[in-house]
Scaffold this motif. Structure first.
Motif, PDB file in Angstrom:
ATOM      1  N   ASN A   1       0.815  -1.224   0.000  1.00 48.32           N
ATOM      2  CA  ASN A   1       0.000   0.000   0.000  1.00 48.32           C
ATOM      3  C   ASN A   1       0.848   1.275   0.000  1.00 48.32           C
ATOM      4  O   ASN A   1       0.412   2.333  -0.467  1.00 48.32           O
ATOM      5  CB  ASN A   1      -0.929   0.019   1.222  1.00 48.32           C
ATOM      6  N   ASN A   2       2.076   1.176   0.571  1.00 49.79           N
ATOM      7  CA  ASN A   2       2.888   2.412   0.620  1.00 49.79           C
ATOM      8  C   ASN A   2       3.598   2.695  -0.704  1.00 49.79           C
ATOM      9  O   ASN A   2       4.315   3.673  -0.818  1.00 49.79           O
ATOM     10  CB  ASN A   2       3.903   2.341   1.756  1.00 49.79           C
ATOM     11  N   LEU A   3       3.394   1.794  -1.678  1.00 50.79           N
ATOM     12  CA  LEU A   3       3.940   2.025  -3.015  1.00 50.79           C
ATOM     13  C   LEU A   3       2.784   2.435  -3.917  1.00 50.79           C
ATOM     14  O   LEU A   3       1.857   1.654  -4.142  1.00 50.79           O
ATOM     15  CB  LEU A   3       4.619   0.754  -3.541  1.00 50.79           C
ATOM     16  N   LYS A   4       2.861   3.705  -4.372  1.00 51.64           N
ATOM     17  CA  LYS A   4       1.781   4.213  -5.223  1.00 51.64           C
ATOM     18  C   LYS A   4       2.308   4.371  -6.640  1.00 51.64           C
ATOM     19  O   LYS A   4       3.394   4.914  -6.847  1.00 51.64           O
ATOM     20  CB  LYS A   4       1.278   5.556  -4.705  1.00 51.64           C
ATOM     21  N   LEU A   5       1.488   3.792  -7.580  1.00 54.12           N
ATOM     22  CA  LEU A   5       1.826   3.903  -8.996  1.00 54.12           C
ATOM     23  C   LEU A   5       0.747   4.740  -9.684  1.00 54.12           C
ATOM     24  O   LEU A   5      -0.438   4.573  -9.420  1.00 54.12           O
ATOM     25  CB  LEU A   5       1.916   2.516  -9.648  1.00 54.12           C
ATOM     26  N   MET A   6       1.183   5.615 -10.553  1.00 55.41           N
ATOM     27  CA  MET A   6       0.223   6.421 -11.310  1.00 55.41           C
ATOM     28  C   MET A   6       0.586   6.331 -12.786  1.00 55.41           C
ATOM     29  O   MET A   6       1.785   6.471 -13.121  1.00 55.41           O
ATOM     30  CB  MET A   6       0.287   7.876 -10.837  1.00 55.41           C
ATOM     31  N   PRO A   7      -0.410   6.088 -13.664  1.00 50.27           N
ATOM     32  CA  PRO A   7      -1.832   5.895 -13.356  1.00 50.27           C
ATOM     33  C   PRO A   7      -2.072   4.538 -12.693  1.00 50.27           C
ATOM     34  O   PRO A   7      -1.348   3.587 -12.939  1.00 50.27           O
ATOM     35  CB  PRO A   7      -2.502   5.992 -14.725  1.00 50.27           C
ATOM     36  N   SER A   8      -3.099   4.498 -11.846  1.00 53.29           N
ATOM     37  CA  SER A   8      -3.390   3.276 -11.089  1.00 53.29           C
ATOM     38  C   SER A   8      -4.731   2.689 -11.526  1.00 53.29           C
ATOM     39  O   SER A   8      -5.489   3.338 -12.252  1.00 53.29           O
ATOM     40  CB  SER A   8      -3.404   3.599  -9.598  1.00 53.29           C
ATOM     41  N   ASN A   9      -4.977   1.490 -11.007  1.00 51.63           N
ATOM     42  CA  ASN A   9      -6.272   0.821 -11.212  1.00 51.63           C
ATOM     43  C   ASN A   9      -6.597   0.658 -12.694  1.00 51.63           C
ATOM     44  O   ASN A   9      -7.719   0.866 -13.125  1.00 51.63           O
ATOM     45  CB  ASN A   9      -7.406   1.584 -10.526  1.00 51.63           C
ATOM     46  N   GLN A  10      -5.592   0.336 -13.494  1.00 56.15           N
ATOM     47  CA  GLN A  10      -5.864   0.078 -14.900  1.00 56.15           C
ATOM     48  C   GLN A  10      -5.826  -1.430 -15.184  1.00 56.15           C
ATOM     49  O   GLN A  10      -4.946  -2.142 -14.684  1.00 56.15           O
ATOM     50  CB  GLN A  10      -4.831   0.788 -15.791  1.00 56.15           C
ATOM     51  N   GLN A  11      -6.794  -1.870 -15.974  1.00 59.10           N
ATOM     52  CA  GLN A  11      -6.842  -3.278 -16.383  1.00 59.10           C
ATOM     53  C   GLN A  11      -6.083  -3.446 -17.687  1.00 59.10           C
ATOM     54  O   GLN A  11      -6.255  -2.647 -18.615  1.00 59.10           O
ATOM     55  CB  GLN A  11      -8.299  -3.724 -16.585  1.00 59.10           C
ATOM     56  N   HIS A  12      -5.176  -4.462 -17.735  1.00 63.20           N
ATOM     57  CA  HIS A  12      -4.399  -4.712 -18.947  1.00 63.20           C
ATOM     58  C   HIS A  12      -4.619  -6.142 -19.408  1.00 63.20           C
ATOM     59  O   HIS A  12      -4.773  -7.051 -18.587  1.00 63.20           O
ATOM     60  CB  HIS A  12      -2.896  -4.499 -18.675  1.00 63.20           C
ATOM     61  N   LYS A  13      -4.650  -6.312 -20.716  1.00 65.90           N
ATOM     62  CA  LYS A  13      -4.773  -7.655 -21.311  1.00 65.90           C
ATOM     63  C   LYS A  13      -3.711  -7.808 -22.366  1.00 65.90           C
ATOM     64  O   LYS A  13      -3.250  -6.825 -22.961  1.00 65.90           O
ATOM     65  CB  LYS A  13      -6.157  -7.853 -21.934  1.00 65.90           C
ATOM     66  N   THR A  14      -3.331  -9.062 -22.600  1.00 62.30           N
ATOM     67  CA  THR A  14      -2.282  -9.330 -23.570  1.00 62.30           C
ATOM     68  C   THR A  14      -2.832  -9.196 -24.977  1.00 62.30           C
ATOM     69  O   THR A  14      -4.033  -9.327 -25.217  1.00 62.30           O
ATOM     70  CB  THR A  14      -1.714 -10.746 -23.375  1.00 62.30           C
ATOM     71  N   ASP A  15      -1.930  -8.903 -25.913  1.00 63.11           N
ATOM     72  CA  ASP A  15      -2.318  -8.808 -27.328  1.00 63.11           C
ATOM     73  C   ASP A  15      -2.100 -10.162 -28.011  1.00 63.11           C
ATOM     74  O   ASP A  15      -1.891 -11.195 -27.325  1.00 63.11           O
ATOM     75  CB  ASP A  15      -1.518  -7.708 -28.001  1.00 63.11           C
ATOM     76  N   GLU A  16      -2.107 -10.164 -29.341  1.00 63.21           N
ATOM     77  CA  GLU A  16      -2.002 -11.412 -30.079  1.00 63.21           C
ATOM     78  C   GLU A  16      -0.678 -12.101 -29.840  1.00 63.21           C
ATOM     79  O   GLU A  16      -0.552 -13.331 -29.954  1.00 63.21           O
ATOM     80  CB  GLU A  16      -2.181 -11.140 -31.582  1.00 63.21           C
ATOM     81  N   LYS A  17       0.359 -11.308 -29.526  1.00 66.34           N
ATOM     82  CA  LYS A  17       1.676 -11.922 -29.298  1.00 66.34           C
ATOM     83  C   LYS A  17       1.871 -12.330 -27.859  1.00 66.34           C
ATOM     84  O   LYS A  17       2.944 -12.782 -27.463  1.00 66.34           O
ATOM     85  CB  LYS A  17       2.780 -10.928 -29.670  1.00 66.34           C
ATOM     86  N   GLY A  18       0.848 -12.156 -27.063  1.00 64.83           N
ATOM     87  CA  GLY A  18       0.963 -12.519 -25.654  1.00 64.83           C
ATOM     88  C   GLY A  18       1.661 -11.460 -24.823  1.00 64.83           C
ATOM     89  O   GLY A  18       2.146 -11.733 -23.732  1.00 64.83           O
ATOM     90  N   ARG A  19       1.706 -10.262 -25.389  1.00 63.55           N
ATOM     91  CA  ARG A  19       2.369  -9.175 -24.680  1.00 63.55           C
ATOM     92  C   ARG A  19       1.332  -8.174 -24.140  1.00 63.55           C
ATOM     93  O   ARG A  19       0.244  -8.029 -24.703  1.00 63.55           O
ATOM     94  CB  ARG A  19       3.306  -8.410 -25.611  1.00 63.55           C
ATOM     95  N   ALA A  20       1.723  -7.507 -23.068  1.00 64.03           N
ATOM     96  CA  ALA A  20       0.895  -6.416 -22.514  1.00 64.03           C
ATOM     97  C   ALA A  20       1.813  -5.253 -22.121  1.00 64.03           C
ATOM     98  O   ALA A  20       2.753  -5.474 -21.342  1.00 64.03           O
ATOM     99  CB  ALA A  20       0.092  -6.892 -21.318  1.00 64.03           C
ATOM    100  N   ASN A  21       1.560  -4.100 -22.697  1.00 63.24           N
ATOM    101  CA  ASN A  21       2.358  -2.895 -22.366  1.00 63.24           C
ATOM    102  C   ASN A  21       1.640  -2.130 -21.253  1.00 63.24           C
ATOM    103  O   ASN A  21       0.565  -1.589 -21.455  1.00 63.24           O
ATOM    104  CB  ASN A  21       2.505  -2.006 -23.607  1.00 63.24           C
TER     105      ASN A  21
END
Length: 1946
Positions: A1247-1267
């Motif tokens: 919890n003491n590590l904050k990342l921005m932007p936060s609360n984003q959902q990511h899915k992999t693409d056709e190559k199995g990658r997610a940026n």
């Protein structure tokens, strides 16, 4: 000089010169004609008698003693024995004669002395003899000589003749004045006496023989006319020397044979003085009558005639004055009548007798009218002017006597024998005028009586300001003395028997005898008025010659009343109409005026409506009476003087005006029918009509239309009246009051803008000829005209008279244009082109320039050198045009040529005009293409140039807009199209890109069609082109040979190679278009360049080998390798990038983090960080988990069973972005990439590590990658972990754990560091030590570049319950940085004033992080200590004691329980460690008071111990029966004596009242107590009002500052074109701010060029960053070429210090370029203000092309401007950037002629090095996209910066408006508070208490100057400046110290 009181030897007495002593006598023997002429001197011894004297005479002269002769004096007195001693005196002259009466046969000279009498000194204090009183004194000088003559003739029996002869005839000598009388004459001795100055008739005694010897006062006669007026022995001498410069006295006494002559002259006096002779001595000439032989000077020829006249005279005296002053001559000539009139006035009663010149009575010769005073003036060529004073009838006394109707005689008796006779005369008022005569010297009227204004009202007194009485002395006028009046004849204050104005109708004269003193010049009385107005003076009336003892005042009043009733005549005003005011008069005279319809005047009645005529007006008025005016508030009929009459001018049709004149100006002699006839005649004589004739022809007919310039003939005009008579002036009176008539001629032009006079003349009547106007030839303007003749009046030019118009005549006519005489060109329509028809508009004018029309046929002729011209037609009428003019011929240039086109129109007066035209070539007609051959041969890959010319029909090269020539090639695909723009020159080289046909293997035929698409009329030109394959290099290939295999490296390939290795066996091949390999020659090899090494082996190149490439040792350094070939035909390049890969693992680097010490048996808490690197230190990035198991740590006795192995964390600065985006790749169990899409990726973190932007959902693409993108990380300092997890098929895939190392932010402030001298002492009112404040970042470094305004200091007094700064805490700002402040980033608070009061204070510093957040420092506690001891004060102020010296101790006690302590100047207690004594002494108010009270024990002083900072005085008692003055104020002076203190302290003074009476002492003690209470209350009230006033002044100051700030910001906003309305300001500003901020955000969001090279993380403030990030460039082309030019430096990190650079070097193992600024030699850096090299000494040496500018000037620096200028000044130097290569070469070629030329860059991407080298790939910048982001970013748009400034100004203005509103509210609130009832009541209470205190002090007898009490006397004095508002710190202190008291406090 003789003894005092004597007049010289000749006037001695028996004692001082008689016969007792030796005497010298002078003898003249005149017995016979032959006797000797000269004198003989004879010494007469002492005690000589007559007989001895006679014997001595005989002996001396040789005469026999027996001979008979007589010895006489010059007065013919015989010397005898009896009179010898008395007569023969020293210096006497004697005659020897045959008898006493013998004639003198020859003249003798008598020695005389005339030394002035002592009276000269005694009476010299008299004022200047001829005091002029504003008049010329010459008549009074002549009067002195007449006085002498009157005295001389006083005994004459017959006529007493006195003559004054003015001898101004130049033919008879120089001007002279002679006064001659027929009086008794003077003997020589009398003549001698006359010469003695101031020898009056009273002092002429003894030997001074005189006609007054034994003076006897004359008997009294009427008016004292006794001729006894030659008096003082002064006037004659003063008169003659005033008139001239020499006097000749000639006199013959009666019954004497001799004439005595004496000459006194200024010239003789000066001569004697020069020769040092006796001045007052001379000779009297004694001669016989009519003997003028001694007159030899021509200047005195007139004397012969005067001397000849002596024969007929028995006795006479003549005074002849010569050397007459020129101004006197002019006066005597020019004002003859005036001065003779004055003399007649002076001697009026001597001439006319006691009654004066009564013209009405007949004259009889008597004793008082036998005096003839005759004055004659002789001038050359003129008849003599002779006047007898008796004949003058206008002297003032004559006028007074003859205008008087009655007289009142009286006599005044003064003390002594003084008698004054007086007469008063009454001058009556006769109807309309005063009869009192005017004196020219005292005019009673300011204006001439002819002036109308004179008679408005008769307010002016008849006498005016003149006195009543003239004064006569012995019958002679004393001109400068007059007597105003006496009490009994002054106007009474109340209404008397006679009207007041009657007192101004009296004149008078006073006649005195000689008992009254006059001045020696007889101009003024000395004491007359004083004696007359003495209370003892008795006035009596004289009736019928007898004195009447009556009351003179009543007698006079009755006489005056009687005169008024008898003699004053007045006008009777009847038919009263009412009272009016007359606004046409001056304000003081406007009313009241009574109006009447009739008057009765001298028996005649004048009524309203009656015709009258005026006199004495200009002109004379004829008219009918309207009404009469009389000034005053009258009612009904009244008799009065003055008045005015209102006259309606007749004939009324002619005049129509009303005149008001004094009634006195009515003509009483004219008959009414005469006036009526005059009126009728006037009407018939009025002008009636005009007669106009044209004697010379050119008559102007009515409504005639005339061509311009047609003359109008001369006009002869006559003015006719109704009778047909010619006239030239208006009918008027015979007195010239009529007005002349003039005839005015005007020619008026009627236009749309109004009527305008173009001719205006006025003709006068010529007398012999009538009115005449000359011929007019200048009427040239077109339009409608009117010739108007108008009769006008001479003076006013009025065309009406008395409301009627004077005759006039008008003739209307028109003027049109004349026939054409000349022409000009109208507005042409250029341009003029060959073969293009154009029109020439013509404008015709007549001879006067008026637009005319062509109506006749005409054939124009057109001429121009070298051109052929023709036209179609010429049109006639109003618009004349030569149509269809066509020009053909050569013009030699497409810019055209200037021609003079001559147009001739035969038949006109001016028949030709030159038209300057610029002839341009005509429209295109055909194309000319060179070369001329039809078939052209070129090689593939080259461009062919065609020379094209566009020609008109005359073969001139022509040009026009959009003249674009196209060349289209056909015969192969993708052929270029050549175009060239010939719009400007008409000719050009038509070429373009190379003709390149792909895959051409053999010759190919192409067609070229050249045409102008925009000109369809121009035929195209076709050419055939034979295309040959190109033999030039067309392709370049690079190969890497590995063994027997050559692998091609394609352009822009990325080659991975082991770090530190060498790429060998690189070869290249080149091919032409036919794919034929080209053999590499030396010439070709020269054109091959590589960028990785400057040294190329030419032999290897000839063999096709490229140099080896050294691979960088660091995996971070990629190497860009480029092989380029460039010749004149092609520029080829092939490039690749070498990416270093880590070599095999070679080294392990270990670092122990945490504690390095561990006890036996315990586990090591820290970490061992291992880094696996190759031989160059490149970290091997990735290991499989299996590899980690191979790692082990071993040591003797070391247990490694719990060893855990993890990877190194990623470093990131707190609050910043990760350097790279986080990318996730799905892998299978063998670590192969798994291309599975749509798998959810999650990040797991603490919890003491904050990342921005936060609360984003990511899915992999056709190559199995997610940026997952780039995160901003915010976390506490230290190591943090996060893990990537994926959910696939409802199962969780664990990803790697990512470790983040959070580094501190060097730019984020976290605390303030405060340094100061903690050992310093803080004394009240002193100055603080310096506080040094710095802002510390997260990495404990000082943050620099902070605005000082964001740092502040607050101070407040510590209160136990408060640790936060209160709202009223005092705030300070920091001081300016000084030059010697070394520490950068530190802020100094200097010279801040320490509070005045002792105590503990808290200081806290603040840093304004943003608008709401403030970073505060730790609170600094300081103790304020007392300052230096200054004065002695009581802890509690005692009441003022009131004591007495009685027995009771209580009544004698001064103080009780008094505690005195020492304070500093601010009232803080100090001196705790001081030891000494306090000495009490009683003193009085004055130092000299010795009788002062004594203390008990009869002592004057007492001492008290001073310890621990105070002294206790339990009681202080006076001694019983102590001395001292009752009810007196004394002082007890308590003086500290402290040996350890070097300075003297101010003592404490306690006043007390001392009384001898007990009861009084008790009363006064009560009063003293009340006084002390009042004093305390007044102090409180004053403190309240002072604090309120001070607060009000400060608020006013704040209001002024706020207004000034608001006005300043408003003006700045106006400069940005932003206007703020007066009302609704805040809403308007908010709306503006919102709009401007929105515009700024939009501009910021717009994409712009940016540098993508990652910047170096700034670990401290000493790191500036990479060069690519330090600057920005706006222009894209300049940014591209400058970035490429600095490509090798863009990645370099710039630091401020070498230490910081070394630290980076160490951190990157030497892989990072660094540049420390402290290692740069700055003297060689360029001057940023230096001009470009083409400027020499401020002047342009040559005109450059291509817009040269220093490259450094295109850079903008967002931060650290000074440091950045140093960096880029070193890197770029004087590099210059221009547009293109041609401009750069031209620039360099010119610059090197005068100086060294720096490197030149072009915006096209070329570079010319400073040595002149250019060309090749290394001097050509690649495109922007090839720079891989290493390019300078673009700055924020200028509009964005402007918006930023506007937003900042608006925000400041909003704050200023709010501030102004706030302080205005405060000001109004404070003003309202000061006017509240409570404050008014307190002010009233203060005033009452101050009054009470003053009364008590008066009762006590205390010194009122000491206000209230000692506390006030010793109160702190605040020094005020000129400003009414105290300094801010002082205001705060005063406000803080003066709390507002409530009523309970008071």
């Amino acid at each position: 000089m003789a003894a005092a009181g004597a007049s010289g030897p000749s006037v001695g007495t028996e004692e001082d010169g008689g016969g007792g002593g030796p005497r010298m006598v002078y003898l003249f023997d005149r017995r016979e004609k032959e006797s000797e002429l000269g004198e003989r001197a004879l010494q007469v011894a002492e005690h000589t008698d007559y007989a001895a004297f006679r014997a001595s005479v005989c002996q001396t002269l040789g005469i026999s003693p027996e001979e008979k002769f007589v010895i006489t004096t010059t007065s013919r007195k015989e010397i005898t024995c009896d009179n010898f001693d008395e007569t023969v005196k020293d210096g006497v002259t004697l005659y020897l004669l045959q008898s006493v009466n013998q004639l003198l046969l020859t003249a003798t000279k008598e020695r005389i002395d005339f030394l002035p009498h002592y009276d000269t000194l005694v009476k010299s204090g008299m004022y200047e003899y001829y005091a002029s009183e504003g008049q010329n004194p010459l008549p009074f000088a002549l009067a002195e000589l007449i006085d002498n003559s009157l005295s001389a003739t006083s005994r004459n029996v017959g006529i007493r003749r006195i003559q004054i002869k003015l001898l101004f005839d130049e033919t008879q000598g120089k001007p002279a004045v002679a006064v001659i009388d027929n009086g008794r004459g003077m003997t020589s001795k009398q003549l001698n006496n006359w010469a003695v100055y101031r020898l009056s008739k009273f002092t002429r005694q003894g030997d001074f023989e005189s006609d007054h010897s034994g003076y006897v006062r004359p008997v009294p006669v009427p008016r004292s006319l006794n001729s006894d007026i030659s008096y003082f022995g002064v006037g004659g001498k003063q008169a003659v020397f005033f008139v001239g410069q020499s006097a000749r006295m000639i006199s013959k006494p009666a019954e004497s044979q001799d004439v005595h002559e004496l000459v006194l002259s200024k010239e003789d006096f000066e001569k004697k003085e020069k020769n040092k002779e006796a001045i007052y001595s001379g000779y009297i000439r004694n001669r016989k009558p009519s003997d003028s032989v001694h007159i030899t000077n021509d200047d005195e020829r007139f004397l012969h005639n005067l001397i000849i006249e002596e024969k007929e005279k028995d006795s006479f005296t003549a005074v002849v004055i010569t050397g007459v002053q020129p101004e006197h001559i002019q006066y005597l000539k020019n004002y003859f009548h005036l001065w003779t009139r004055q003399l007649a006035h002076i001697y009026h009663y001597y001439i006319h007798g006691p009654k004066g010149n009564e013209i009405r009575t007949s004259k009889e010769v008597g004793p008082f009218n036998n005096i003839d005073i005759e004055i004659s003036m002789f001038e050359k060529g003129k008849a003599p002017k002779i006047v007898n004073l008796r004949e003058i009838q206008d002297d003032m006394q004559t006028l007074y006597i003859n205008t008087a109707s009655d007289s009142f005689e009286f006599k005044a008796h003064v003390e002594g024998d003084g008698v004054v006779e007086g007469i008063i005369r009454f001058h009556p008022f006769l109807y309309d005028r005063e009869t009192y005569p005017d004196d020219p010297c005292f005019p009673s009227k300011l204006k001439d009586e002819e002036d109308d204004d004179d008679c408005f009202m008769l307010e002016k007194a008849a006498r005016g300001k003149r006195p009543i009485f003239e004064c006569f002395w012995n019958g002679r006028l004393i001109p400068y003395t007059s007597v105003e009046d006496f009490d009994w004849c002054t106007p009474p204050k109340k209404r008397g028997l006679a009207p007041i104005e009657c007192y101004n109708r009296i004149s008078g004269a006073l006649f005195t005898n000689d008992k009254f003193q006059v001045s020696t010049n007889k101009l003024t009385f000395m004491d007359l008025e004083l004696k007359l107005k003495d209370k003892n003076t008795l006035f009596t009336r004289i009736l019928n010659g007898q004195e009447q003892r009556m009351k003179i005042d009543r007698e006079f009043a009755l006489w005056l009343k009687d005169c008024h009733e008898k003699y004053d005549k007045q006008i009777k005003f009847t038919l009263f109409k009412g009272i009016i005011t007359r606004p046409d008069l001056p304000s003081k005279k406007q009313g009241p005026w009574a109006t009447y319809s009739a008057i009765e005047w001298d028996g005649k009645i004048y009524k309203a409506g009656q015709l009258v005529k005026t006199i004495k007006t200009l002109p004379l008025f004829y008219g009918s009476i309207v009404r009469f005016f009389l000034y005053g508030d009258h009612d009904g009929e009244v008799y009065a003087t003055g008045g005015e009459v209102q006259i309606a001018m007749e004939p009324q049709a002619l005049y129509d005006e009303v005149k008001t004149v004094p009634i006195a100006k009515l003509d009483r002699t004219v008959a009414e029918k005469t006036v009526r006839k005059y009126v009728e005649d006037e009407m018939a004589r009025l002008p009636d009509r005009l007669s106009v004739t044209w004697p010379e022809g050119d008559e102007l007919l009515p409504n005639e239309i005339r061509p311009a310039g047609t003359p109008i003939g001369a006009l002869r005009i006559e003015i006719l009246n109704k009778k047909g008579e010619a006239m030239q002036k208006l009918p008027g009176t015979s007195h010239g009051g009529s007005k002349k008539l003039l005839v005015e001629l005007k020619v008026i032009l009627h236009s749309s803008s109004g009527n305008k006079e173009i001719i205006s003349h006025i003709s006068q009547h010529g007398g012999k000829w009538p009115y005449w106007f000359k011929k007019m030839e200048n009427i040239q303007k077109l339009g409608n005209y009117t010739l108007k003749l108008q009769v006008v009046l001479n003076e006013s030019n009025a065309d009406t008279y008395a409301g009627r118009p004077l005759p006039s005549k008008a003739i209307k006519f028109s003027v049109k244009e004349g026939k054409p005489e000349k022409f000009s060109f109208g507005l042409l329509d250029p341009p003029f082109r060959v073969g293009v028809p154009f029109n020439i508009p013509l404008e015709f004018q007549d001879e006067f320039g008026h637009t005319s029309q062509l109506i006749t046929d005409i054939q124009p002729v057109l001429e121009a050198s070298g051109l052929s011209l023709h036209y179609e037609e010429i049109t006639k009428g109003p618009n004349c045009i030569i149509r269809g003019v066509t020009v053909k011929g050569p013009v030699n240039s497409c810019q055209g040529k200037n021609f003079n086109l001559k147009v001739i129109l035969p038949g006109l007066k001016e028949d030709s005009q030159i038209l300057k035209i610029r002839l341009l070539p005509g429209p295109p007609r055909h194309l000319k293409v060179k070369p001329d051959s039809e078939i052209l041969v070129i090689e593939n890959g080259t461009a062919f140039p065609f020379q094209v010319e566009v020609l008109d029909e005359s073969d001139n090269i022509t040009a026009q807009p959009k003249l674009i020539v196209h060349c289209k090639f056909s015969g192969a695909p993708n052929l270029p199209v050549y175009t060239v723009d010939c719009s400007s020159s008409g000719t050009s080289i038509l070429t373009g890109s190379a003709i390149h046909v792909q895959n051409i293997k053999k010759d190919q035929t192409l067609k070229a069609r050249i045409e102008i698409p925009s000109c369809k009329d121009v035929s195209p030109v076709e050419k055939t082109i034979k295309l040959l394959p190109s033999s030039h290099v067309a392709r370049l290939q690079i190969f890497s040979v590995e063994g027997q295999k050559a692998i091609q490296i394609k352009h822009q390939d990325e080659v991975n190679w082991i770090a530190g290795d060498v790429m060998r066996n690189l070869i290249f091949q080149m091919y032409d278009e036919g794919e034929r390999e080209i053999n590499i020659t030396s010439a070709l090899a020269e054109k091959i360049k590589v960028n990785w090494t400057p040294e190329i082996n030419k032999e290897h190149l000839l063999q096709g080998l490229l140099p080896d490439v050294q691979v960088p040792t660091s995996v971070k350094d990629m190497r860009y390798c480029q092989v380029s070939f460039q010749d004149d035909h092609v520029s080829l390049e092939s490039a690749f990038t070498v990416r270093p890969l880590p070599d095999e693992a070679k080294h392990l680097k270990c670092e122990l983090k945490g504690g390095k010490t561990v006890q036996m048996g315990q586990e090591l808490q820290g970490e061992v960080v291992l880094i696996v690197t190759d031989q160059y230190g490149n970290q091997i990035p990735a290991f499989s988990p299996g590899c980690l198991s191979a790692l082990s740590i071993a040591g003797v006795g070391l247990d490694n069973s719990n060893l855990k192995t993890t990877l190194q964390p990623i470093p990131v600065i707190n609050g910043r972005e990760l350097q790279n985006p986080l990318t996730v790749q799905l892998c299978d169990q063998w670590d192969n990439p798994a291309p599975v899409p749509h798998v959810k990726i999650n990040l797991i973190k603490a919890n003491n590590l904050k990342l921005m932007p936060s609360n984003q959902q990511h899915k992999t693409d056709e190559k199995g990658r997610a940026n997952l993108g780039v995160f901003i990380v915010v976390a506490p300092r230290g190591e943090h972990i996060m893990q990537v997890k994926a959910v696939y098929n409802k199962s969780t895939i664990e990803g790697p754990i990512i470790k983040l190392m959070i580094l501190p932010d060097p730019e984020k402030p976290i605390r303030l560091n405060v340094k100061y001298d903690k050992d310093a002492c803080f004394l009240a009112g002193g100055v603080f030590t310096d506080f040094m404040v710095s802002v510390i970042s997260e990495d404990d470094s000082i943050i620099k570049n902070i605005n000082p305004a964001r740092i502040s200091m607050k101070m407040w007094k510590l209160v136990s319950s408060m640790n936060r700064p209160p709202a009223n805490a005092e705030t300070f700002s920091c001081n300016k940085i000084k030059d010697n402040d070394k520490e950068d980033g530190c802020f100094y608070f200097r010279d801040k004033v320490i509070p005045n009061k002792v105590g503990t204070y808290c200081i806290q510093f603040g840093f304004m992080m943003d608008k709401t957040n403030v970073l505060s420092s730790e609170q600094v506690m300081i103790d304020v200590l007392p300052n230096q001891p200054v004065k002695l004060v009581p802890e509690i102020q005692p009441a003022t004691p009131a004591v007495s010296n009685v027995r009771s101790v209580a009544s004698r006690t001064l103080v009780k329980d008094l505690r005195l302590s020492i304070t500093d100047e601010y009232g803080n207690h100090t001196g705790i460690n001081l030891v000494g004594t306090i000495v009490a002494t009683i003193k009085g108010f004055h130092e000299e008071d010795t009788d002062t009270p004594l203390f008990i024990g009869k002592i004057r002083t007492l001492e008290f111990p001073f310890v621990n900072g105070s002294a206790e005085i339990t009681s202080l008692v006076l001694a019983e029966n102590s001395p001292g003055r009752d009810s007196t104020e004394y002082f007890i002076v308590f003086e500290p004596r402290l040996p350890s203190l070097s300075r003297t302290l101010e003592p404490y003074i306690l006043p007390f009242m001392f009384y001898n009476d007990v009861k009084k002492q008790q009363q006064m003690a009560a009063l003293t107590k009340e006084k002390d209470q009042l004093s305390k209350s007044i102090v409180m009230y004053r403190s309240l009002f002072d604090a309120s006033k001070q607060l009000l002044d400060e608020i006013k100051c704040q209001v002024e500052e706020a207004k000034l700030k608001e006005a300043q910001l408003r003006n700045e906003l106006k400069a940005h074109n932003i206007d703020i309305p007066v009302t609704q300001q805040i809403p308007h500003i908010e709306a503006l701010l919102k709009r401007k901020m929105s515009e700024q955000e939009e501009l910021k969001k717009k994409p712009r060029r940016s540098c993508t090279l990652p910047n170096y993380t700034k670990g401290s403030g000493d790191v500036l960053g990479k060069i690519a990030h330090l600057a920005q460039i706006e222009d894209d082309r300049a940014a591209m070429v400058i970035s490429w030019h600095l490509a090798s430096d863009m990645d370099c990190v710039v630091t401020l210090t070498t230490d910081a650079a070394r630290r980076i070097y160490d951190e990157t193992q030497g892989r990072q370029q660094v540049l420390p600024l402290d290692s740069i030699y700055k003297k060689t850096l360029p001057d940023w203000k230096r001009p470009l090299p083409h400027f020499r000494n401020g002047k342009l040496y040559f005109k450059p092309i291509g817009d040269p500018v220093f490259a450094r000037d295109l850079l903008t620096f967002p931060d650290n401007i000074e440091h950045c200028e140093t960096v880029f000044g070193m890197l770029l130097g004087d590099t210059i950037i221009l547009d293109n290569l041609d401009a750069a070469n031209h620039y360099r070629k010119e610059v090197v002629k005068i100086t060294h030329c720096p490197t030149l860059l072009t915006r096209d991407g070329d570079r010319i090095r400073s040595n002149g080298k250019f060309g090749g790939l290394q001097n050509k910048a690649p495109p922007m996209d090839k720079l891989r982001g290493m390019v300078f970013g673009a700055p924020v748009p200028k509009q964005c910066l402007i918006l930023g400034e506007q937003i900042d100004l608006l925000q400041q203005y909003r704050s200023a408006v709010c501030k102004l509103g706030s302080v205005n509210e405060d000001l109004n609130g404070q003003l309202e508070y000061l006017h509240t009832p409570d404050m008014k009541k307190k002010k009233q209470e203060l005033d009452e208490q101050e009054k009470s205190l003053k009364l008590i002090e008066q009762k006590l007898g205390m010194t009122p100057t000491r206000k209230c009490n000692d506390s006030l006397r010793h109160s702190t004095k605040v020094e005020m400046t000129d400003c009414p508002i105290p300094p801010k710190r002082m205001r705060r202190e005063t406000t803080r110290q003066n709390r507002i008291p409530t009523k309970s406090d008071v």
